[in-house]
Design an enzyme around this catalytic site. Structure first.
Site, PDB file in Angstrom:
ATOM      1  N   SER A 131       6.637  10.824   3.287  1.00 28.58           N
ATOM      2  CA  SER A 131       5.911  10.070   4.306  1.00 28.58           C
ATOM      3  C   SER A 131       6.718   8.835   4.696  1.00 28.58           C
ATOM      4  CB  SER A 131       4.540   9.656   3.778  1.00 28.58           C
ATOM      5  OG  SER A 131       3.788  10.798   3.457  1.00 28.58           O
ATOM      6  N   ARG A 173       1.546   1.861  -3.483  1.00 28.88           N
ATOM      7  CA  ARG A 173       2.964   2.136  -3.230  1.00 28.88           C
ATOM      8  C   ARG A 173       3.789   0.872  -3.303  1.00 28.88           C
ATOM      9  NH1 ARG A 173       0.909   4.802  -4.918  1.00 28.88           N
ATOM     10  NH2 ARG A 173      -0.352   6.506  -4.148  1.00 28.88           N
ATOM     11  N   GLU A 179      -8.533   1.925  -5.407  1.00 31.27           N
ATOM     12  CA  GLU A 179      -8.664   2.361  -4.035  1.00 31.27           C
ATOM     13  C   GLU A 179      -8.939   3.851  -4.006  1.00 31.27           C
ATOM     14  OE1 GLU A 179      -4.049   3.325  -3.097  1.00 31.27           O
ATOM     15  OE2 GLU A 179      -4.743   1.280  -2.924  1.00 31.27           O
TER      16      GLU A 179
END
Length: 471
Positions: free
Chosen positions: A274, A189, A362
């Site tokens: 989020s 992000r 990841e």
């Protein structure tokens, strides 16, 4: 160009549906007008908010005492000759990292989209044309221009996987330039675009995205399904493919179940998705020893700071220009934080470890709108990367990522939680989203965010970092 036209409230432009009056608002479908407006704001030392879909912004009730600019350009084209991209590349900010037209696959579709295009409209277009690569990113709110800023990702896919490069207005150089994929230092992000905003301490960063080039594949079958919940919904095994339309439909359904598809009738979608990113802490941090064994965690490469990235990638530009005259305000942290303090707040790490730019390699655990939102598939011990081993030359090159959702839930903040007499609340569908339950003020949302941060800090000594731009 009328820079004073169509003044609005930010509540009309942001998905939180809060925010006061805009002093100066400008919207245009012309590239030259948009860049001229940005340049004028910078010369006039006026705070600037270059706004996309407003789905990652928490305004103030007092409004924005500066200039708000919105990109209304909405062109999408398929570039038929890869050599045509070299016209843009001649103005690259970093010529050594230019893509090679010969590296474009024979089965590739190069899609160029204006930054003002709504991201999900682009996904819908790609699926309808039989172009695969972004179907798992269906339903993410916001614009194409905002997508690379925080390297949106969901259900095993990220925009960083398919982007070739982008055209941007460089506010330091006052010119349009081209950033290739390597220039953007994509991470979890995160990107150099986002980090420049934090480093400058304003609502808008150094580069304003004008257009994005994606390399998709000509296929009616999806990319290999890389997320277990999506695979189960499709009835396929991980690594298998499925029809593009089926993948898009399944993703949209999963996102609706989490309140992540915008719906005026669903207050769980009156949010910025989020609200917190997953914390990254040094591998030798005492915080890790204090966490319960069942707390999800996984190993990532130590992120680099904005200064490290800039010095390595664009040394001459970095040494000469470290900021933009007149920019002020804050974003992503407490009001007034800039420079290293803002970076520390943004990443949740001290400047000595320079976190916030995690390796793109990841595990993708329970993602929906581009951020991890649950812990069903997350590992319960430190593990290597799901996309490749972390290349850590020594312990100082390793960091550990934690699950923000797990930390919040286990600090005593459940789904649907609200402070007394507040119109803001935690989503009833997942704990990472803070929502406007109807009639909330921006101050109430900020108060709820502060409460969640304090609960996690007091319980686990971990500092959660907000994801939205906080004006």
């Amino acid at each position: 160009m009328d820079l004073a036209s169509s003044a609005k409230n930010l509540s009309e432009l942001c998905t939180f549906r809060v925010g006061g009056a805009i002093k100066r608002f400008y919207q245009s479908t012309d590239t030259a007008d948009l860049t001229a407006a940005v340049a004028l704001a910078d010369r006039s030392k006026v705070p600037l908010l270059f706004l996309g879909g407003g789905s990652n912004t928490l305004p103030r009730d007092e409004g924005f005492d500066g200039m708000v600019i919105k990109d209304a350009r909405n062109s999408v084209v398929v570039v038929t000759d890869p050599e045509d991209l070299t016209i843009s590349w001649r103005d690259s900010c970093h010529p050594d990292n230019l893509p090679n037209p010969n590296s474009i696959g024979a089965n590739s579709a190069i899609v160029r989209a204006d930054a003002g295009v709504m991201w999900d409209d682009l996904v819908k277009y790609a699926v309808s044309q039989g172009f695969s690569g972004i179907e798992a990113l269906s339903g993410i709110p916001g614009t194409v221009g905002a997508a690379p800023v925080q390297n949106i990702g969901a259900y095993g896919a990220e925009i960083g996987d398919v982007i070739i490069g982008l055209t941007a207005w460089d506010r330091v150089r006052s010119k349009i330039c081209y950033l290739a994929r390597r220039d953007m230092a994509f991470g979890y992000r995160d990107s150099i675009l986002k980090r420049s905003r934090v480093a400058l301490g304003g609502a808008t960063g150094r580069w304003i995205v004008l257009g994005v080039d994606l390399e998709l594949q000509r296929s009616t079958e999806s990319s290999p399904v890389a997320y277990s919940q999506l695979a189960a919904a499709l009835g396929v095994e991980l690594g298998e493919r499925a029809p593009l339309e089926a993948v898009r439909a399944a993703v949209l359904e999963l996102r609706r179940g989490k309140g992540m598809v915008l719906d005026a009738a669903d207050h769980d979608t009156w949010s910025a998705g989020s609200f917190f990113t997953n914390p990254i802490v040094p591998a030798d941090s005492p915080i890790l020893r204090g966490l319960p064994a069942e707390a999800p965690r996984w190993e990532v490469a130590r992120p680099r700071s904005y200064e490290e990235i800039m010095a390595a990638m664009m040394p001459s530009v970095w040494r000469k220009n470290s900021g933009i005259s007149g920019e002020n305000g804050s974003a992503g942290g407490s009001v007034g934080e800039t420079g290293s303090a803002g970076l520390e707040r943004e990443t949740g790490l001290k400047s000595r470890s320079s976190a916030g730019m995690a390796s793109a390699a990841e595990p993708h655990c329970s993602e929906d709108d581009g951020r991890l939102t649950a812990t069903d598939d997350c590992p319960t011990e430190i593990v290597g990367s799901a996309k490749g081993a972390v290349d850590a030359g020594s312990a100082k090159d390793v960091a550990v990522k934690l699950s923000a959702a797990w930390l919040i839930e286990h600090s005593g903040v459940p789904k649907g939680f609200a402070l007394p007499e507040s119109g803001a609340g935690v989503s009833t569908k997942h704990v990472l989203a803070l929502t406007n339950r109807g009639g909330a003020s921006a101050a109430e949302i900020r108060a709820l965010a502060d409460y969640v941060v304090s609960r996690v800090r007091e319980t686990f000594e971990v500092e959660l970092v907000p994801e939205p731009v906080i004006l």
